[in-house]
Scaffold this active site. Structure first.
Site, PDB file in Angstrom:
ATOM      1  N   TYR A   2     -34.027  80.908 -77.683  1.00 24.80           N
ATOM      2  CA  TYR A   2     -33.894  79.513 -77.248  1.00 24.80           C
ATOM      3  C   TYR A   2     -32.600  79.332 -76.429  1.00 24.80           C
ATOM      4  CZ  TYR A   2     -33.220  74.412 -78.004  1.00 24.80           C
ATOM      5  OH  TYR A   2     -33.011  73.056 -77.863  1.00 24.80           O
TER       6      TYR A   2
ATOM      7  N   LYS B  77     -32.194  78.413 -72.488  1.00 22.29           N
ATOM      8  CA  LYS B  77     -31.462  77.216 -72.047  1.00 22.29           C
ATOM      9  C   LYS B  77     -30.357  77.603 -71.063  1.00 22.29           C
ATOM     10  CE  LYS B  77     -33.522  73.839 -74.212  1.00 22.29           C
ATOM     11  NZ  LYS B  77     -34.301  72.847 -73.459  1.00 22.29           N
TER      12      LYS B  77
HETATM   13  P1  NAD Z   1     -40.112  68.389 -79.693  1.00 19.43           P
HETATM   14  O1  NAD Z   1     -40.582  69.740 -80.079  1.00 19.43           O
HETATM   15  O2  NAD Z   1     -40.035  67.322 -80.717  1.00 19.43           O
HETATM   16  O3  NAD Z   1     -40.984  67.836 -78.490  1.00 19.43           O
HETATM   17  C1  NAD Z   1     -41.400  68.639 -77.428  1.00 19.43           C
HETATM   18  C2  NAD Z   1     -42.727  68.089 -76.944  1.00 19.43           C
HETATM   19  O4  NAD Z   1     -43.166  68.938 -75.864  1.00 19.43           O
HETATM   20  C3  NAD Z   1     -43.818  68.117 -78.016  1.00 19.43           C
HETATM   21  O5  NAD Z   1     -44.404  66.847 -78.161  1.00 19.43           O
HETATM   22  C4  NAD Z   1     -44.822  69.142 -77.486  1.00 19.43           C
HETATM   23  O6  NAD Z   1     -46.169  68.814 -77.785  1.00 19.43           O
HETATM   24  C5  NAD Z   1     -44.560  69.072 -75.988  1.00 19.43           C
HETATM   25  N1  NAD Z   1     -45.017  70.291 -75.296  1.00 19.43           N
HETATM   26  C6  NAD Z   1     -44.910  71.555 -75.731  1.00 19.43           C
HETATM   27  N2  NAD Z   1     -45.485  72.384 -74.852  1.00 19.43           N
HETATM   28  C7  NAD Z   1     -45.958  71.624 -73.848  1.00 19.43           C
HETATM   29  C8  NAD Z   1     -46.649  71.893 -72.655  1.00 19.43           C
HETATM   30  N3  NAD Z   1     -47.008  73.152 -72.323  1.00 19.43           N
HETATM   31  N4  NAD Z   1     -46.969  70.871 -71.828  1.00 19.43           N
HETATM   32  C9  NAD Z   1     -46.631  69.593 -72.168  1.00 19.43           C
HETATM   33  N5  NAD Z   1     -45.985  69.270 -73.293  1.00 19.43           N
HETATM   34  C10 NAD Z   1     -45.650  70.280 -74.123  1.00 19.43           C
HETATM   35  O7  NAD Z   1     -38.675  68.597 -78.991  1.00 19.43           O
HETATM   36  P2  NAD Z   1     -37.500  67.540 -78.850  1.00 19.43           P
HETATM   37  O8  NAD Z   1     -36.629  67.675 -80.024  1.00 19.43           O
HETATM   38  O9  NAD Z   1     -38.021  66.210 -78.465  1.00 19.43           O
HETATM   39  O10 NAD Z   1     -36.702  68.206 -77.636  1.00 19.43           O
HETATM   40  C11 NAD Z   1     -36.907  67.822 -76.298  1.00 19.43           C
HETATM   41  C12 NAD Z   1     -35.957  68.619 -75.437  1.00 19.43           C
HETATM   42  O11 NAD Z   1     -34.601  68.398 -75.858  1.00 19.43           O
HETATM   43  C13 NAD Z   1     -36.165  70.143 -75.514  1.00 19.43           C
HETATM   44  O12 NAD Z   1     -35.886  70.710 -74.267  1.00 19.43           O
HETATM   45  C14 NAD Z   1     -35.114  70.577 -76.497  1.00 19.43           C
HETATM   46  O13 NAD Z   1     -34.739  71.902 -76.294  1.00 19.43           O
HETATM   47  C15 NAD Z   1     -33.990  69.631 -76.162  1.00 19.43           C
HETATM   48  N6  NAD Z   1     -33.045  69.486 -77.274  1.00 19.43           N
HETATM   49  C16 NAD Z   1     -33.427  68.872 -78.433  1.00 19.43           C
HETATM   50  C17 NAD Z   1     -32.517  68.743 -79.478  1.00 19.43           C
HETATM   51  C18 NAD Z   1     -32.886  68.083 -80.766  1.00 19.43           C
HETATM   52  O14 NAD Z   1     -32.079  68.102 -81.719  1.00 19.43           O
HETATM   53  N7  NAD Z   1     -34.060  67.454 -80.859  1.00 19.43           N
HETATM   54  C19 NAD Z   1     -31.209  69.260 -79.333  1.00 19.43           C
HETATM   55  C20 NAD Z   1     -30.872  69.932 -78.157  1.00 19.43           C
HETATM   56  C21 NAD Z   1     -31.793  70.003 -77.119  1.00 19.43           C
HETATM   57  C1  AKB Z   2     -32.285  73.110 -82.562  1.00 21.84           C
HETATM   58  O1  AKB Z   2     -31.771  73.103 -83.706  1.00 21.84           O
HETATM   59  O2  AKB Z   2     -32.946  74.034 -82.091  1.00 21.84           O
HETATM   60  C2  AKB Z   2     -32.027  71.906 -81.687  1.00 21.84           C
HETATM   61  C3  AKB Z   2     -30.866  72.155 -80.799  1.00 21.84           C
HETATM   62  C4  AKB Z   2     -29.485  71.982 -81.304  1.00 21.84           C
HETATM   63  O3  AKB Z   2     -31.053  72.518 -79.668  1.00 21.84           O
HETATM   64  N1  AKB Z   2     -31.844  70.757 -82.513  1.00 21.84           N
END
Ligand code: NAD
Ligand code: AKB
Length: 315
Positions: free
Chosen positions: A144, A148
């Protein structure tokens, strides 16, 4: 003047639901098209347009961008850190190819702005553990984090080579009650509140003193929108901005929960996610975001805890 029309990809996820609702408030319901591979999240139903879309299908994505007259794209689809370790090839493929598809269409269609989140997961065991700076040694050890970090350089490349206005934040772990988290190492900090209310106890998959950078979802949504609304000349970082709010450990969150639920108990049973957490910094220096576009977080741990517990109890 052409009105902004936004496509949110991954709108049914933890961030996507709240970001879509926030964007609809600002730009108007019909101006924000939600899309996902999954079915529409129930909180989005009836609030605006939704299309079923696989971001890996570049042709279909391109058709939707043209058909819907899209001017901005928010790409949230990804596989997060813990799930990524179970299928590294798939995580690499989805996380990098989805971004390349979006950047290429943004270039071809002269999309005004693109948003793509990175993560504190870009940092690895050789990065400073405290107040990890924007620019430092970056050697991620999860697929991951690798995806990124590569993505950040693709954003930088498309900006400098083709003029694509793509912006990015390195989110910390995000805490929210509206939609569930999707397979991250920081997910314990959401699960713990639900289990505290439902069971009165929680078994943490991270050890008691594993401190990590965290943020409440309203802060993350505001940061995203503030970054995207900043004038382009304020954006000095085209890889991805460090972004921070607070840091805490499972023990500290449990102590905070006990102030509301005195009988709450916690056990510690670290699993494979412990080594992921151990590879990340405990706190982040986000002074560039604070200086460039005036970023300020609002929520501290006691406020997050009170808000999470009261909203989850209502649910
Ligand atoms: P999540 O897993 O809750 O949501 C991701 C969504 O993408 C899901 O609804 C999934 O169905 C959809 N998806 C997956 N494959 C797909 C595809 N091929 N086509 C269309 N949709 C698809 O993730 P999140 O927590 O909402 O994270 C969103 C973004 O933010 C990601 O890039 C993640 O890396 C980043 N991020 C999240 C966090 C966190 O704590 N939530 C922290 C750092 C970064
Ligand atoms: C994870 O734990 O993978 C996410 C992030 C910090 O990117 N919440």
């Amino acid at each position: 003047m052409i009105k902004d029309k936004i496509l949110v990809i991954g709108a049914s996820g933890q961030i996507g639901v709240e970001l879509t609702l926030a964007l609809r408030k600002i730009y108007g319901n019909n101006q924000v098209v939600a899309s996902d591979l999954r079915e529409e999240n129930e909180l989005l139903r009836g609030t605006g347009p939704y299309v079923s879309l696989d971001v890996m299908n570049k042709e279909m994505l391109h058709v939707q961008v043209i058909r819907q007259n899209i001017t901005q794209i928010y790409l949230l689809a990804a596989i997060l850190s813990a799930t990524g370790e179970k299928n590294p090839g798939l995580a690499w493929h989805l996380n990098t190819q989805s971004l390349l598809n979006v950047l290429e269409i943004a270039r071809e269609e002269q999309i005004q702005k693109v948003y793509w989140p990175s993560s504190i997961a870009v940092f690895g065991p050789t990065s400073p553990r405290q107040l990890c700076p924007q620019q430092t040694i970056i050697e991620p050890v999860t697929v991951y984090g690798i995806s990124k970090y590569a993505g950040e350089f693709w954003c930088n490349y498309y900006h400098h080579r083709f003029g694509v206005d793509v912006r990015s934040l390195r989110y910390p772990g995000l805490i929210s009650y509206k939609s569930s988290p999707g397979g991250g190492t920081t997910d314990y900090a959401v699960e713990i509140y639900k289990e505290a209310l439902e069971q009165g106890n929680y078994t943490s998959f991270l050890s008691a003193d594993t401190s990590l950078p965290m943020m409440y979802m309203p802060d993350a949504i505001r940061a995203t929108i503030e970054l995207m609304e900043s004038p382009a000349d304020k954006i000095s970082i085209r890889t991805s901005y460090n972004l921070a709010a607070i840091s805490f450990s499972p023990r500290e969150i449990a102590d905070e929960i006990k102030k509301h639920i005195p009988n709450f108990t916690i056990r510690y049973q670290p699993d494979y996610r412990q080594s992921i957490a151990d590879s990340w910094p405990q706190s982040i220096d986000d002074s560039r975001a604070r200086k460039d576009w005036n970023w300020k977080h609002q929520y501290n741990l006691p406020e997050i805890t009170a808000d999470m517990l009261s909203n989850l109890a209502e649910k």
